[in-house]
Design an enzyme around this catalytic site. Structure first.
Site, mmCIF file in Angstrom:
data_model
loop_
_atom_site.group_PDB
_atom_site.id
_atom_site.type_symbol
_atom_site.label_atom_id
_atom_site.label_comp_id
_atom_site.label_asym_id
_atom_site.label_seq_id
_atom_site.Cartn_x
_atom_site.Cartn_y
_atom_site.Cartn_z
ATOM 1 N N LYS A 1 0.838 -1.197 0.000
ATOM 2 C CA LYS A 1 0.000 0.000 0.000
ATOM 3 C C LYS A 1 0.876 1.251 0.000
ATOM 4 C CE LYS A 1 -1.907 -1.696 3.675
ATOM 5 N NZ LYS A 1 -2.748 -1.996 4.868
ATOM 6 N N THR B 1 -9.501 8.125 9.040
ATOM 7 C CA THR B 1 -8.850 6.981 8.408
ATOM 8 C C THR B 1 -8.543 5.834 9.370
ATOM 9 O OG1 THR B 1 -6.699 8.053 8.695
ATOM 10 C CG2 THR B 1 -7.835 8.396 6.592
ATOM 11 N N GLY C 1 -8.654 2.531 10.869
ATOM 12 C CA GLY C 1 -9.207 1.248 10.456
ATOM 13 C C GLY C 1 -9.251 1.002 8.965
ATOM 14 N N THR C 2 -8.646 1.874 8.161
ATOM 15 C CA THR C 2 -8.719 1.669 6.712
ATOM 16 C C THR C 2 -7.986 0.404 6.269
ATOM 17 O OG1 THR C 2 -6.882 3.223 6.507
ATOM 18 C CG2 THR C 2 -9.086 4.076 6.067
ATOM 19 N N GLY C 3 -6.894 0.059 6.953
ATOM 20 C CA GLY C 3 -6.182 -1.173 6.606
ATOM 21 C C GLY C 3 -7.026 -2.407 6.877
ATOM 22 N N CYS C 4 -7.735 -2.402 8.007
ATOM 23 C CA CYS C 4 -8.647 -3.508 8.332
ATOM 24 C C CYS C 4 -9.724 -3.634 7.262
ATOM 25 C CB CYS C 4 -9.320 -3.272 9.682
ATOM 26 S SG CYS C 4 -8.214 -2.995 11.072
#
Length: 265
Positions: free
Chosen positions: A173, A204, A206-209
Site C-alpha cells: 500500500k 482513516t 481502520g482503513t487497513g482492516c
C-alpha cells in the site's frame, strides 16, 4: 451465501479490528464470522487497554467456526503475541482454507511498533508462508523486505523480495508518504498498479482492516485476486469519499464501510 472469517482484535469504538471487518464483509455480500484474539479499550484517539485471549480459547473459536460453517476466505489482522500466532498457523494448516489474507499489523501510521521482535519473527516463520496475499503498508514492507522504501521503484523491489520469501502475493500500500494513493500488487512475478487519488479525509482509523476484509470478501465470492483488490480499493475509496464524521474526539475517525452498500452484490 459465501462466508468469511476474521481473526483479529476487537475495537470497542467500532472503527477498526473485528467490528470494521464484520461490517465490511457484510457490506461486500458475504456472511461474516469472527475469532477474537484480544479485547481492546480504544477509540479514534488511541488505545488505553488490551486483554488477550489465551491460545487455547482462540483455537476453540477457530474450531467452532470451521467445524460448522467452513469459511470461503480468512482474514487475519493484528496478533501481537507468539503463542496466538502459532495457534492460528497450526489451525490453518489443519483446516487448509483456500483464501487467506494477512494484514501484517506491525507498525502504526505514526511509526510506532505494535508487536515485539519475537512476534514478528514468529509471524514470518509460521503465518506468512500460509497466506494467499499479504497487505503491508510502507513501514511494514520495509520490515519484511529489509529495504528502505522512498519511491514506487522501491515498492516493486520490496514486494518482489517479500513475495519470493513467503511464496505469496503482496499488495504493497503506497499512501501519501510515497505516492498519492497508488497500491502495488505483486503476484507470480507480475506487477499490477492500482491507481487512486488521495482523499482529504482525516477519518482513516481502520482503513487497513477495511481494505483487507474487502479483499477477503471478494475472494470468498470467487473473484480472482486482481479483481478482488480492485473491488476492495473501489469500496474503500467510496467509503472515504462519503466523508462521514461521527466523533467529537481530536483523533481521526473511520466510518469503515460504505453505508450505501453500493458495492454489495
Amino acid at each position: 451465501m459465501k462466508t468469511a472469517l476474521s481473526i483479529a482484535g476487537s475495537d470497542c469504538s467500532g472503527g477498526a479490528g473485528i467490528q470494521a471487518d464484520l461490517k465490511t464483509m457484510t457490506m461486500n455480500g458475504v456472511f461474516a464470522m469472527s475469532a477474537i484474539t484480544a479485547l481492546t479499550a480504544q477509540n479514534t484517539t488511541g488505545v488505553t487497554g488490551i486483554m488477550e485471549v489465551t491460545p487455547d480459547f482462540l483455537a476453540r473459536q477457530i474450531d467452532a467456526v470451521f467445524e460448522d460453517i467452513f469459511p470461503d476466505a480468512v482474514k487475519i489482522g493484528m496478533v501481537a503475541s507468539v503463542g496466538l500466532i502459532e495457534t492460528i498457523a497450526e489451525r490453518l494448516r489443519f483446516y487448509h482454507p483456500k483464501n487467506i489474507v494477512v494484514d501484517p499489523v506491525m507498525v502504526a501510521t505514526s511509526g510506532a511498533r505494535l508487536i515485539s521482535a519475537d512476534a514478528v519473527d514468529t509471524l514470518k516463520k509460521e503465518l506468512l508462508p500460509l497466506c494467499t496475499v499479504l497487505t503491508p503498508n510502507i513501514p511494514e514492507a520495509e520490515i519484511l523486505s529489509g529495504l528502505s522504501i522512498s519511491s514506487e521503484q522501491d515498492m516493486v523491489a520490496a514486494a518482489e523480495i517479500i513475495s519470493r520469501s513467503y511464496s505469496c502475493a503482496v499488495l504493497c500500500k503506497g499512501g501519501h508518504s510515497v505516492n498519492d494513493a497508488n497500491d502495488l500488487l505483486y503476484s507470480n512475478g507480475t506487477v499490477k498498479w492500482f491507481y487512486g487519488k488521495r482523499i482529504n479525509n482525516p477519518n482513516t482509523h481502520g482503513t487497513g482492516c477495511t481494505l483487507s476484509s474487502a479483499i477477503a470478501a471478494n475472494l470468498a465470492k470467487g473473484y480472482d485476486l486482481e479483481s478482488s483488490v480492485e473491488r476492495a480499493k473501489n469500496y474503500i475509496s467510496g467509503a472515504l469519499g462519503d466523508m462521514l464524521d461521527l466523533g467529537k474526539g481530536s483523533g481521526p475517525m473511520n466510518h469503515a464501510f460504505d453505508l450505501s452498500g453500493q458495492f454489495r452484490d
